[in-house]
Design a protein around this motif. Structure first.
Motif, PDB file in Angstrom:
ATOM      1  N   GLN A 217      27.685  10.805  -8.827  1.00  0.00           N
ATOM      2  CA  GLN A 217      28.178  12.075  -9.348  1.00  0.00           C
ATOM      3  C   GLN A 217      28.091  12.122 -10.874  1.00  0.00           C
ATOM      4  OE1 GLN A 217      28.110  14.370  -6.856  1.00  0.00           O
ATOM      5  NE2 GLN A 217      30.086  15.176  -7.549  1.00  0.00           N
ATOM      6  N   SER A 218      28.382  10.998 -11.509  1.00  0.00           N
ATOM      7  CA  SER A 218      28.362  10.972 -12.975  1.00  0.00           C
ATOM      8  C   SER A 218      26.962  10.710 -13.526  1.00  0.00           C
ATOM      9  CB  SER A 218      29.333   9.902 -13.489  1.00  0.00           C
ATOM     10  OG  SER A 218      28.996   8.628 -12.957  1.00  0.00           O
ATOM     11  N   ASN A 219      26.157   9.930 -12.807  1.00  0.00           N
ATOM     12  CA  ASN A 219      24.780   9.642 -13.226  1.00  0.00           C
ATOM     13  C   ASN A 219      23.850   9.978 -12.068  1.00  0.00           C
ATOM     14  OD1 ASN A 219      25.486   8.331 -15.828  1.00  0.00           O
ATOM     15  ND2 ASN A 219      26.420   6.794 -14.506  1.00  0.00           N
ATOM     16  N   ARG A 220      23.433  11.219 -12.021  1.00  0.00           N
ATOM     17  CA  ARG A 220      22.616  11.661 -10.893  1.00  0.00           C
ATOM     18  C   ARG A 220      21.289  10.917 -10.858  1.00  0.00           C
ATOM     19  NH1 ARG A 220      23.632  18.240 -10.803  1.00  0.00           N
ATOM     20  NH2 ARG A 220      25.900  18.098 -10.460  1.00  0.00           N
ATOM     21  N   PRO A 221      20.888  10.454  -9.678  1.00  0.00           N
ATOM     22  CA  PRO A 221      19.653   9.660  -9.577  1.00  0.00           C
ATOM     23  C   PRO A 221      18.422  10.531  -9.699  1.00  0.00           C
ATOM     24  CG  PRO A 221      20.563  10.065  -7.399  1.00  0.00           C
ATOM     25  CD  PRO A 221      21.555  10.631  -8.376  1.00  0.00           C
ATOM     26  N   ASN A 222      17.305   9.886  -9.955  1.00  0.00           N
ATOM     27  CA  ASN A 222      16.021  10.582 -10.047  1.00  0.00           C
ATOM     28  C   ASN A 222      15.426  10.714  -8.646  1.00  0.00           C
ATOM     29  OD1 ASN A 222      13.647  11.740 -10.925  1.00  0.00           O
ATOM     30  ND2 ASN A 222      12.691   9.774 -11.452  1.00  0.00           N
TER      31      ASN A 222
END
Length: 348
Positions: A217-222
């Motif tokens: 949620q905080s670091n959305r994946p690629n």
């Protein structure tokens, strides 16, 4: 005093009887490679490799009382994982000298050590250990779903009714279980797992409570992760359309289903390879350690190209899931819809 001396001479000195130890079986020497695979799910070199992982913790300092070797302890645990039978039967496979308590202790100790192994510790942070491009390409070859970096699903491992908080472990089918959540690659390598929640917990609630959710949620994946209808639609978690109103939406659902078959196949492979996961006659804490051990062993087997039973008949029909708990923000679902519609518009 004279009577005591007379009795000593009359009865004679107490003779020492040497303790006799029954001969134990030598599976690594007496079985062929195919027979080892059938009984322990691993070959000779694989078993020695697994034994070396836990040798520092399991190696006895002396041979006193004919202590079990590390290999014998590993074989006891592997036999239990592969068969799921009673400890007495597992002990008899190694030799009549193995008591039920010894087999029980070996299985419990091995289970705890396997999942704590630093060599094959599961990736709990959600960070990819495989190049993202290779991962997306592997998933695309499965079902033509673009930009996919993982698949997620929950599976229930049935257990006997626990002594404490028994009602929490009753799942929607009325059986006691542990709800196990897995995230995997297309090659069936498990990259993240959660093994601690009782069977009554909904899949969506389980997702909401784990560190992986907060991280993504905080670091959305690629890329995107695929889940079934039990999960919420999120910017990084794509679920199928409840009703496909256009051919493009039907194409999306078809590609989604074919790609997500990887996690369905994984669940089947795990429970066929490690039959103990079909029913565990232990308390929940011990059951969780055993499940984690089987997951780590599955990753070891996959990386070492151990032949696994991977017969898969295709996805089962979606079961009617309970309504998702109201725990996700509405804007998350709206963003997920926008991203899903964009995928449909550009690729289908």
């Amino acid at each position: 005093m004279a009577g005591v001396v007379h009795c000593y001479h009359r009865l004679g000195r107490r003779k020492y009887h040497e303790r006799m130890y029954a001969e134990r079986a030598k599976p690594l020497a007496q079985y062929t490679t195919e027979e080892l695979y059938a009984r322990f799910r691993f070959g000779r070199d694989d078993i020695k490799y697994i034994a070396d992982l836990v040798r520092p913790k399991l190696q006895h300092k002396t041979k006193r009382s004919h202590a079990l070797s590390v290999e014998e302890q590993c074989l006891i645990a592997l036999r239990f994982y592969a068969s799921g039978t009673f400890y007495q039967v597992v002990g008899d496979n190694i030799g009549p000298a193995i008591a039920v308590s010894s087999a029980n202790f070996c299985t419990w100790q091995e289970s705890e050590l396997y999942w704590k192994s630093d060599v094959y510790r599961l990736n709990r942070t959600g960070e990819s250990t495989v190049p993202c491009g290779e991962t997306k390409q592997s998933f695309f070859l499965l079902g033509n779903m673009p930009n996919t970096i993982g698949v997620i699903d929950c599976t229930h491992v049935h257990i006997q009714a626990p002594h404490e908080r028994e009602w929490q472990y009753v799942n929607r089918k009325g059986r006691h279980s542990i709800n196990v959540q897995l995230v995997a690659y297309a090659d069936l390598i498990i990259t993240n797992c959660v093994v601690k929640w009782p069977g009554s917990i909904h899949d969506a609630l389980l997702l909401r409570e784990i560190p992986l959710y907060r991280k993504l949620q905080s670091n959305r994946p690629n890329g995107i992760i695929l889940g079934d209808s039990a999960y919420p639609l999120l910017p990084w978690l794509m679920t199928p359309f409840p009703v496909a109103n256009t051919p493009e939406q039907a194409g999306f659902n078809s590609a989604h289903c074919k790609t997500r078959c990887a996690i369905e196949c994984l669940n089947g492979v795990l429970k066929r390879c490690f039959a103990c996961l079909n029913y565990l006659r232990v308390e929940p804490k011990v059951a969780c350690n055993i499940i984690l051990a089987c997951i780590v062993l599955h990753n070891i087997a996959t990386r070492r190209n151990v032949p696994l039973d991977d017969i898969y008949d295709g996805p089962e029909p979606d079961e009617v899931q309970p309504e998702q708990p109201p725990m996700f923000a509405p804007n998350e679902g709206q963003t997920g819809c926008v991203i899903r519609d964009a995928i449909v518009r550009h690729y289908f």
